[in-house]
Scaffold this motif. Structure first.
Motif, PDB file in Angstrom:
ATOM      1  N   ALA A  24      20.788 -40.864 -23.932  1.00 17.93           N
ATOM      2  CA  ALA A  24      21.089 -39.443 -23.990  1.00 17.93           C
ATOM      3  C   ALA A  24      19.870 -38.593 -23.627  1.00 17.93           C
ATOM      4  N   PRO A  25      20.100 -37.392 -23.086  1.00 20.57           N
ATOM      5  CA  PRO A  25      18.980 -36.483 -22.816  1.00 20.57           C
ATOM      6  C   PRO A  25      18.259 -36.120 -24.106  1.00 20.57           C
ATOM      7  N   THR A  26      16.966 -35.886 -23.990  1.00 15.97           N
ATOM      8  CA  THR A  26      16.163 -35.591 -25.169  1.00 15.97           C
ATOM      9  C   THR A  26      15.920 -34.097 -25.367  1.00 15.97           C
ATOM     10  N   ARG A  27      16.201 -33.287 -24.365  1.00 15.31           N
ATOM     11  CA  ARG A  27      15.985 -31.849 -24.502  1.00 15.31           C
ATOM     12  C   ARG A  27      17.033 -31.248 -25.444  1.00 15.31           C
ATOM     13  N   PRO A  28      16.770 -30.084 -26.029  1.00 15.32           N
ATOM     14  CA  PRO A  28      17.768 -29.458 -26.899  1.00 15.32           C
ATOM     15  C   PRO A  28      19.049 -29.114 -26.125  1.00 15.32           C
ATOM     16  N   ILE A  29      20.181 -29.527 -26.678  1.00 10.28           N
ATOM     17  CA  ILE A  29      21.471 -29.288 -26.032  1.00 10.28           C
ATOM     18  C   ILE A  29      22.467 -28.785 -27.066  1.00 10.28           C
ATOM     19  N   LEU A  30      23.194 -27.723 -26.688  1.00  5.58           N
ATOM     20  CA  LEU A  30      24.332 -27.261 -27.471  1.00  5.58           C
ATOM     21  C   LEU A  30      25.593 -27.795 -26.804  1.00  5.58           C
ATOM     22  N   PHE A  31      26.321 -28.644 -27.522  1.00  2.00           N
ATOM     23  CA  PHE A  31      27.618 -29.119 -27.062  1.00  2.00           C
ATOM     24  C   PHE A  31      28.680 -28.202 -27.668  1.00  2.00           C
ATOM     25  N   ALA A  51      24.815 -38.341 -30.426  1.00  2.00           N
ATOM     26  CA  ALA A  51      23.914 -39.290 -29.758  1.00  2.00           C
ATOM     27  C   ALA A  51      22.665 -38.623 -29.215  1.00  2.00           C
ATOM     28  N   ALA A  52      22.751 -37.349 -28.903  1.00  2.00           N
ATOM     29  CA  ALA A  52      21.600 -36.643 -28.333  1.00  2.00           C
ATOM     30  C   ALA A  52      20.581 -36.352 -29.433  1.00  2.00           C
ATOM     31  N   PRO A  53      19.316 -36.709 -29.234  1.00  2.00           N
ATOM     32  CA  PRO A  53      18.304 -36.530 -30.283  1.00  2.00           C
ATOM     33  C   PRO A  53      18.171 -35.091 -30.755  1.00  2.00           C
ATOM     34  N   ASN A  54      18.362 -34.139 -29.833  1.00  2.00           N
ATOM     35  CA  ASN A  54      18.257 -32.726 -30.189  1.00  2.00           C
ATOM     36  C   ASN A  54      19.566 -31.995 -29.879  1.00  2.00           C
ATOM     37  N   GLY A  55      20.671 -32.679 -30.180  1.00  2.00           N
ATOM     38  CA  GLY A  55      21.979 -32.100 -29.923  1.00  2.00           C
ATOM     39  C   GLY A  55      22.521 -31.318 -31.105  1.00  2.00           C
TER      40      GLY A  55
END
Length: 268
Positions: free
Chosen positions: A207-214, A232-236
């Motif tokens: 998964a991408p490591t940048r901050p993501i808003l799903f 799954a995203a570290p900063n999701g």
């Protein structure tokens, strides 16, 4: 004074950017050239105007002080519409976004995508973490893309108008025909290309490591898959868009407000 709807939906003339394979990509910009950039990428069978202008996203992003950079993905809008499935590999769609950023000399940006634009965005954020500060990925499911689309029925419909009996496939065709200028042959090629490569599936293990808003609608059948990817995203983070399904979620004010708040924060 109220602004006429015609003004709110006015599109600038597209500026053409050439992809590595020669495909012409229609691009658009709004806002102050020196402002922070938000790259916005639309969904399947949509385009910049349908997904982002008519729903108010461009207006709200520019009001918040961003420069908006958008593209009609290949096969959509005013961009070229190849009929060959191999023109639509996920790596090609990702490279198109990078090419547009390079052409506009955008080194760093925020990313906002919806549906297909979010699938592409997952890869963009993962592959270009040094260039994407944070991202909003709306309506992104896990699994094989367009898996429920009956390609044989679409081919027969395109070839000679044979009636489509599968309900899901009927809905996809209706979605395609709803937007003026859509070419069903090119969107069939896109579905074939993404289905056969099977490389587009978001991989929770990478998964991408940048901050993501799903963000996914509460009435959207893919919501649990979206939650899985967010976890799954570290900063999701996950935002459930109240009362919306997959096709009307982009117009949600709550979705826009959550996205703007997320883009403006400095926290991970």
């Amino acid at each position: 004074m109220a602004v006429p709807l015609s003004e709110l939906s006015r599109m600038p003339d597209p500026q053409l950017v050439y992809a590595a394979d020669g495909t012409r990509l229609a691009t658009y910009t709004w806002g102050d050239v020196d402002a922070p950039v938000v790259v916005i990428v639309h969904g399947f069978a949509s385009n910049v105007r349908d997904n982002w202008v008519l729903t108010g996203w461009v207006r709200e992003l520019t009001r918040a002080g961003y420069r908006v950079l958008a593209l009609d993905q290949r096969g959509h809008g005013a961009s070229d519409k190849p009929h060959e499935p191999d023109a639509y590999a996920i790596r090609t769609l990702v490279a198109d976004v990078e090419t547009v950023m390079d052409t506009y000399l955008v080194e760093e940006a925020f990313y906002v995508g919806y549906s297909l634009g979010s699938r592409v965005g997952w890869e963009v954020v993962r592959d270009l973490p040094q260039r994407i500060e944070r991202a909003v990925l709306g309506g992104v499911p896990d699994g094989i893309p367009l898996e429920r689309l009956d390609l044989d029925q679409v081919r027969a419909y395109v070839a000679d108008g044979t009636s489509v009996t599968d309900r899901t496939t009927q809905n996809y065709i209706a979605l395609t025909e709803r937007v003026p200028g859509n070419d069903l042959r090119s969107l069939l090629a896109l579905a074939e290309g993404m289905r056969t490569t099977r490389t587009v599936d978001p991989d929770p293990a990478n998964a991408p490591t940048r901050p993501i808003l799903f963000a996914t609608g509460s009435e959207d059948a893919i919501i649990e898959g979206s939650r899985t990817l967010s976890s799954a995203a570290p900063n999701g983070r996950f935002f459930e868009i109240p009362g919306r399904h997959h096709f009307n979620a982009p117009g949600s004010r709550a979705f826009k407000e959550a996205a703007l708040a997320f883009l403006s924060t400095t926290e991970t």
